[in-house]
Design an enzyme around this catalytic site. Sequence first.
Site, PDB file in Angstrom:
ATOM      1  N   TYR A  29       0.823  -1.378   0.046  1.00 51.92           N
ATOM      2  CA  TYR A  29      -0.228  -0.203  -0.031  1.00 51.92           C
ATOM      3  C   TYR A  29       1.139   1.220  -0.076  1.00 51.92           C
ATOM      4  O   TYR A  29       2.009   1.590   1.151  1.00 51.92           O
ATOM      5  CB  TYR A  29      -0.982  -0.208   1.555  1.00 51.92           C
ATOM      6  CG  TYR A  29      -2.103  -1.328   0.964  1.00 51.92           C
ATOM      7  CD1 TYR A  29      -2.073  -2.109   0.267  1.00 51.92           C
ATOM      8  CD2 TYR A  29      -2.241  -1.324   2.121  1.00 51.92           C
ATOM      9  CE1 TYR A  29      -3.478  -2.464   0.306  1.00 51.92           C
ATOM     10  CE2 TYR A  29      -3.452  -2.050   2.483  1.00 51.92           C
ATOM     11  CZ  TYR A  29      -3.820  -2.907   1.463  1.00 51.92           C
ATOM     12  OH  TYR A  29      -4.879  -4.210   1.506  1.00 51.92           O
ATOM     13  N   GLY A  70     -18.074  -1.331  -2.389  1.00 52.22           N
ATOM     14  CA  GLY A  70     -17.641  -1.503  -3.792  1.00 52.22           C
ATOM     15  C   GLY A  70     -16.679  -1.114  -4.471  1.00 52.22           C
ATOM     16  O   GLY A  70     -17.218  -0.395  -5.651  1.00 52.22           O
ATOM     17  N   PHE A  71     -15.813  -0.371  -4.451  1.00 48.77           N
ATOM     18  CA  PHE A  71     -14.804   0.886  -4.416  1.00 48.77           C
ATOM     19  C   PHE A  71     -15.769   1.992  -4.546  1.00 48.77           C
ATOM     20  O   PHE A  71     -15.999   3.102  -5.347  1.00 48.77           O
ATOM     21  CB  PHE A  71     -14.654   0.293  -5.647  1.00 48.77           C
ATOM     22  CG  PHE A  71     -12.893  -0.097  -5.185  1.00 48.77           C
ATOM     23  CD1 PHE A  71     -12.160   0.758  -5.393  1.00 48.77           C
ATOM     24  CD2 PHE A  71     -12.407  -1.260  -4.356  1.00 48.77           C
ATOM     25  CE1 PHE A  71     -10.615   0.335  -5.928  1.00 48.77           C
ATOM     26  CE2 PHE A  71     -11.113  -1.776  -3.970  1.00 48.77           C
ATOM     27  CZ  PHE A  71     -10.263  -0.887  -4.870  1.00 48.77           C
ATOM     28  N   GLY A  72     -17.038   1.924  -3.728  1.00 51.17           N
ATOM     29  CA  GLY A  72     -17.662   3.341  -3.471  1.00 51.17           C
ATOM     30  C   GLY A  72     -19.006   3.374  -4.435  1.00 51.17           C
ATOM     31  O   GLY A  72     -20.173   4.022  -4.519  1.00 51.17           O
ATOM     32  N   LEU A  81     -21.622   1.153  -3.945  1.00 47.89           N
ATOM     33  CA  LEU A  81     -21.969   1.260  -3.337  1.00 47.89           C
ATOM     34  C   LEU A  81     -22.672   2.104  -2.273  1.00 47.89           C
ATOM     35  O   LEU A  81     -23.891   2.012  -1.431  1.00 47.89           O
ATOM     36  CB  LEU A  81     -22.127  -0.735  -2.740  1.00 47.89           C
ATOM     37  CG  LEU A  81     -22.527  -1.373  -3.679  1.00 47.89           C
ATOM     38  CD1 LEU A  81     -22.028  -2.426  -2.947  1.00 47.89           C
ATOM     39  CD2 LEU A  81     -23.260  -1.474  -4.220  1.00 47.89           C
ATOM     40  N   THR A  82     -21.986   3.409  -2.685  1.00 49.78           N
ATOM     41  CA  THR A  82     -22.392   4.233  -2.127  1.00 49.78           C
ATOM     42  C   THR A  82     -23.717   5.088  -2.288  1.00 49.78           C
ATOM     43  O   THR A  82     -23.609   6.280  -2.155  1.00 49.78           O
ATOM     44  CB  THR A  82     -21.280   5.474  -1.417  1.00 49.78           C
ATOM     45  OG1 THR A  82     -20.806   5.293  -2.701  1.00 49.78           O
ATOM     46  CG2 THR A  82     -19.893   4.210  -0.627  1.00 49.78           C
ATOM     47  N   LYS A 124     -22.684   7.100  -4.970  1.00 49.91           N
ATOM     48  CA  LYS A 124     -21.863   8.482  -6.236  1.00 49.91           C
ATOM     49  C   LYS A 124     -22.068   8.361  -7.373  1.00 49.91           C
ATOM     50  O   LYS A 124     -21.547   9.000  -8.084  1.00 49.91           O
ATOM     51  CB  LYS A 124     -20.604   8.375  -5.464  1.00 49.91           C
ATOM     52  CG  LYS A 124     -20.015   7.355  -5.480  1.00 49.91           C
ATOM     53  CD  LYS A 124     -18.501   8.113  -4.296  1.00 49.91           C
ATOM     54  CE  LYS A 124     -17.983   7.319  -3.891  1.00 49.91           C
ATOM     55  NZ  LYS A 124     -16.920   7.941  -3.215  1.00 49.91           N
TER      56      LYS A 124
END
Length: 353
Positions: free
Chosen positions: A53, A237-239, A241-242, A244
């Site tokens: 990372y 899900g890397f955003g 499922l927010t 956006k």
Amino acid sequence: MNTLPLGRSDLRVTPICLGTMTFGEQVDEPHAHAILDRAVERGVNFIDTAEMYAVPAREATCGATEAIIGRWLGKRPGMRGRVVLATKVAGPSRGMPWIREGKGMTAADIVASCEGSLRRLQTDVIDLYQIHWPERHVPAFGNLYYDPAKEVSATPIQEQLEALAGLVKAGKVRHVGLSNETPYGVHEFVRLAEQHGLPRVASVQNPYCLLNRSWENAMDESCHRLGVSLLAYSPVGFGLLTGKYDQHAPTDPGAPQQARIARYESVRKQRWGRPEALAGARRYNQLAREHGLTPTQLALAFCYRSWRVASTIIGVTSLAQLDEDLDAWGTQLSPELLAAIDAIRWELRDPAQ
């Protein structure tokens, strides 16, 4: 949040874990330290990182996340004893030659990687040391099928376990875990550990969310019967499922340009960038709103309330996101809503598998 045992180990972790792969790329050091402080203040005791990372992976940021966490710990006497610290040794380089010289993951690689992580984290011991992805060829990271013709494994699982055992014996690692594994891999690691008196894996860190429930296809039974805990990553899900990206797809001008899928082409090329994944996310997000929930609440509660999940790994880029994710802990999902979730999955299956 109460703590719970991780697998059959003596580690007790909170059911929410702070993932840190954005630190050093999307999140600078002062903001990363503020996020870490807030997480601990709100009761989270579990922090997960990795030698490779920040993400997306680049040579310039390899190890940056661990170093940021190490400096955070170094400035806060006593903090190390309050948190369960997990990190990972990278598997075969997967196009990242800066991680190590060879293409594989030898016993010597495992030891050298651990020593590097200890230095960067400014600690004498890692609580949970995980193999980030198998040394074997496996269907992972969006690859659906196992292909024996691609097998190039050079380090047997027993040899990997023996290297990890040496780190445990030396007091540099307390417990070991896996990531991006298969039922075969988990069974083999446990079998060899029990047969040869080697460290038993406590956990497996695999993707698990509304868009990718592949864990439920044999991994859940395997790990339940073997006493190995799931650490669920990418719960939103890397955003996707927010919500956006509900109005504008990641490549549209109106999409939030600082969000990961929109910002990084390398992410869009992965499973989270599939048109089918976006279409599926929009279905689940609409379902959440129909039931009086935000998309984030639905996505996280699906993981938080699942018997399959020991701890859900949340990755954030701001204090506001962190608070939103932690506040979702109290969300309950009705049987009717769970049935509606299953109906969508029956139709769409796992578009981000």
